[in-house]
Write a protein that holds these residues in place. Structure first.
Motif, short mmCIF file in Angstrom:
data_model
loop_
_atom_site.label_atom_id
_atom_site.label_comp_id
_atom_site.label_asym_id
_atom_site.label_seq_id
_atom_site.Cartn_x
_atom_site.Cartn_y
_atom_site.Cartn_z
N LEU A 122 5.14 82.30 41.94
CA LEU A 122 5.77 82.46 40.67
C LEU A 122 5.72 81.41 39.76
CD1 LEU A 122 7.00 84.32 38.64
CD2 LEU A 122 9.44 84.05 40.00
N ASP A 123 5.82 80.17 40.12
CA ASP A 123 5.78 78.94 39.29
C ASP A 123 4.39 78.94 38.79
OD1 ASP A 123 8.58 78.21 39.49
OD2 ASP A 123 8.19 76.90 41.01
N ARG A 124 3.34 79.04 39.63
CA ARG A 124 2.13 78.84 39.25
C ARG A 124 1.61 79.70 38.07
NH1 ARG A 124 1.18 76.74 44.66
NH2 ARG A 124 0.58 78.88 45.42
N PHE A 125 1.98 80.98 38.51
CA PHE A 125 1.97 82.14 37.54
C PHE A 125 2.60 82.04 36.13
CE2 PHE A 125 3.65 86.14 35.49
CZ PHE A 125 2.38 86.92 35.30
N LEU A 126 3.75 81.72 35.98
CA LEU A 126 4.26 81.35 34.84
C LEU A 126 3.78 80.09 34.11
CD1 LEU A 126 8.08 82.14 35.68
CD2 LEU A 126 6.54 83.32 34.27
N GLY A 127 3.04 79.20 34.86
CA GLY A 127 2.44 77.97 34.14
C GLY A 127 1.26 77.96 33.73
N ASP A 128 0.66 79.42 33.90
CA ASP A 128 -0.88 79.53 33.48
C ASP A 128 -0.86 80.71 32.42
OD1 ASP A 128 -3.50 80.50 33.36
OD2 ASP A 128 -4.02 80.37 35.45
N ARG A 129 -0.88 80.21 31.25
CA ARG A 129 -0.77 81.03 30.22
C ARG A 129 -1.67 82.27 30.09
NH1 ARG A 129 0.30 83.96 26.21
NH2 ARG A 129 1.78 83.33 24.47
N PRO B 44 -0.27 92.20 35.35
CA PRO B 44 -0.99 91.33 36.24
C PRO B 44 -1.31 92.13 37.61
CG PRO B 44 1.32 90.56 35.65
CD PRO B 44 0.99 91.88 34.99
N ASP B 45 -2.56 91.72 38.12
CA ASP B 45 -3.21 92.43 39.17
C ASP B 45 -2.84 91.77 40.76
OD1 ASP B 45 -4.72 93.74 40.94
OD2 ASP B 45 -6.72 93.38 40.07
N PRO B 46 -2.05 92.33 41.43
CA PRO B 46 -1.86 91.63 42.89
C PRO B 46 -3.15 91.46 43.68
CG PRO B 46 -0.35 93.42 42.60
CD PRO B 46 -1.45 93.52 41.55
N LYS B 47 -4.44 92.21 43.45
CA LYS B 47 -5.43 91.65 44.16
C LYS B 47 -6.19 90.50 43.54
CE LYS B 47 -6.61 96.43 45.21
NZ LYS B 47 -7.31 97.63 44.95
N ALA B 48 -5.77 90.09 42.40
CA ALA B 48 -6.47 88.92 41.83
C ALA B 48 -5.23 87.71 41.66
CB ALA B 48 -6.85 89.25 40.47
N ILE B 49 -4.28 88.02 41.86
CA ILE B 49 -3.13 86.65 41.63
C ILE B 49 -2.44 86.38 42.79
CG2 ILE B 49 -1.12 86.06 40.52
CD1 ILE B 49 -1.91 87.91 38.28
N ASP B 50 -2.89 85.17 43.56
CA ASP B 50 -2.11 84.66 44.68
C ASP B 50 -0.83 84.84 44.90
OD1 ASP B 50 -2.46 83.83 47.33
OD2 ASP B 50 -2.42 81.67 46.78
N GLY B 51 -0.18 85.35 45.75
CA GLY B 51 1.30 85.34 46.06
C GLY B 51 2.04 86.71 45.37
N MET C 24 10.51 87.70 50.81
CA MET C 24 10.09 87.88 49.28
C MET C 24 10.91 87.48 48.68
SD MET C 24 11.50 91.03 48.02
CE MET C 24 10.29 92.06 47.14
N ILE C 25 10.56 87.46 47.25
CA ILE C 25 11.54 87.56 46.00
C ILE C 25 11.07 88.35 45.04
CG2 ILE C 25 12.26 85.16 46.54
CD1 ILE C 25 10.31 84.26 44.00
N ALA C 26 11.93 88.77 44.19
CA ALA C 26 11.43 89.78 42.91
C ALA C 26 12.03 88.86 41.54
CB ALA C 26 12.44 91.04 43.08
N SER C 27 11.09 89.28 40.60
CA SER C 27 11.56 88.73 39.21
C SER C 27 11.51 89.73 38.11
CB SER C 27 10.38 87.77 38.87
OG SER C 27 9.12 88.09 38.77
N VAL C 28 12.20 89.58 37.31
CA VAL C 28 12.34 90.60 36.14
C VAL C 28 11.81 89.63 34.70
CG1 VAL C 28 13.67 91.99 34.46
CG2 VAL C 28 13.44 92.54 36.93
N SER D 56 7.08 91.35 42.41
CA SER D 56 7.50 90.79 43.62
C SER D 56 6.47 89.78 44.11
CB SER D 56 7.97 91.72 44.59
OG SER D 56 6.68 92.33 45.15
N TRP D 57 7.08 88.83 44.85
CA TRP D 57 6.13 87.46 45.01
C TRP D 57 6.59 87.00 46.23
CZ3 TRP D 57 3.51 86.04 41.04
CH2 TRP D 57 3.73 86.51 39.71
N GLN D 58 5.53 86.31 46.85
CA GLN D 58 5.80 85.67 48.31
C GLN D 58 6.76 84.55 48.35
OE1 GLN D 58 1.74 84.40 50.17
NE2 GLN D 58 2.85 82.90 51.25
N ASP D 59 6.80 83.78 47.12
CA ASP D 59 7.81 82.84 47.02
C ASP D 59 7.85 82.42 45.67
OD1 ASP D 59 5.55 81.14 46.99
OD2 ASP D 59 5.44 80.85 49.07
N ASP D 60 8.66 81.42 45.50
CA ASP D 60 8.90 80.70 44.11
C ASP D 60 7.58 79.89 43.47
OD1 ASP D 60 11.75 81.05 42.88
OD2 ASP D 60 12.16 80.36 45.06
N GLU D 61 7.15 79.24 44.56
CA GLU D 61 5.85 78.51 44.30
C GLU D 61 4.75 79.34 43.57
OE1 GLU D 61 7.45 78.42 46.94
OE2 GLU D 61 8.43 76.14 46.93
#
Length: 227
Positions: free
Chosen positions: A67-74, A23-30, A1-5, A60-65
């Motif tokens: 997190l990248d998708r989350f940040l790329g979706d406004r 953000p809802d972990p049940k609705a956002i993949d990873g 896992m990775i964490a982000s602040v 906290s996230w499964q991986d960088d990918e």
């Protein structure tokens, strides 16, 4: 896992919407865990002044990918898509925070000259509020003037979750502050051991490996992280 602040300052109205719409972990993949937080400057004040225009996110996230998708979706990330963030790998946990999965059961070695991040989390006992504020103010007064500190903020999700987040130039300098026998930080730890401030608490040390955006006017990790 990775964490982000994540920390952003979109203005009072947008900050309030972001705080209320975690953000809802049940609705956002990873996404495994997410907590929105109000921010407050660290220092000697007994009652920290909460910011109305700034908001934080701990995740906290499964991986960088993912997190990248989350940040790329406004539509998903909201103002966090344009704020500052740091990516980290947890290396040591003292205490426990059951809501965050995948924290290391045993410590992972960190070199003395490596930069580190430190996250403290607590679910506050109401009857221990004043002793906690007094101990915290003394420790934060020492923290805010430490030469090895790159940046720090108080975090909270009222009425129960209280937190601090700090970035350090090196693990050695962080440990010097934390372990100073006459220091306010160690005194606060002793008081907590004698009579806990929190129902649940964790001290999480992490290895930052990537940051982006600006916190205030700069990225405190610019030129610090390898690569």
């Amino acid at each position: 896992m990775i964490a982000s602040v994540h920390i952003c300052a979109p203005g009072a109205a947008s900050a309030l919407r972001a705080f209320r719409g975690a953000p809802d972990p049940k609705a956002i993949d990873g996404l495994a865990y997410a907590e929105t937080l109000v921010t407050a400057p660290v220092g000697a004040s007994l009652l920290p002044k909460l910011s109305l225009s700034e908001v934080g996110l701990l995740a906290s996230w499964q991986d960088d990918e993912h997190l990248d998708r989350f940040l790329g979706d406004r539509a998903l990330a909201g103002p966090f898509a344009e704020g500052w963030h740091v990516r980290m790998r947890p290396v040591r946990v003292v205490g426990a925070w059951k809501a965050i999965p995948g924290l290391p059961a045993t410590p992972i070695d960190v070199e003395p000259d490596e930069p580190v991040a430190v996250l403290t989390l607590g679910r506050l006992r109401k009857l221990r509020l004043i002793p906690f504020l007094r101990a915290g103010a003394r420790a934060e007064a020492a923290l805010s003037g430490h030469p090895g500190l790159l940046a720090a903020t108080g975090f909270a999700h009222p009425p129960h979750i209280v937190s601090t987040f700090s970035l350090w130039r090196s693990s050695a300098e962080m440990l010097k502050y934390a372990q100073e026998t006459s220091g306010a930080h160690l005194a606060a730890i002793r008081r907590n051991r004698e009579r806990p401030f929190h129902h649940e608490s964790a001290f999480i040390r992490m290895r930052p490996y990537r940051s982006a955006g600006t916190w205030g006017t700069t990225d405190p990790l610019l030129g610090v992280l390898a690569g």
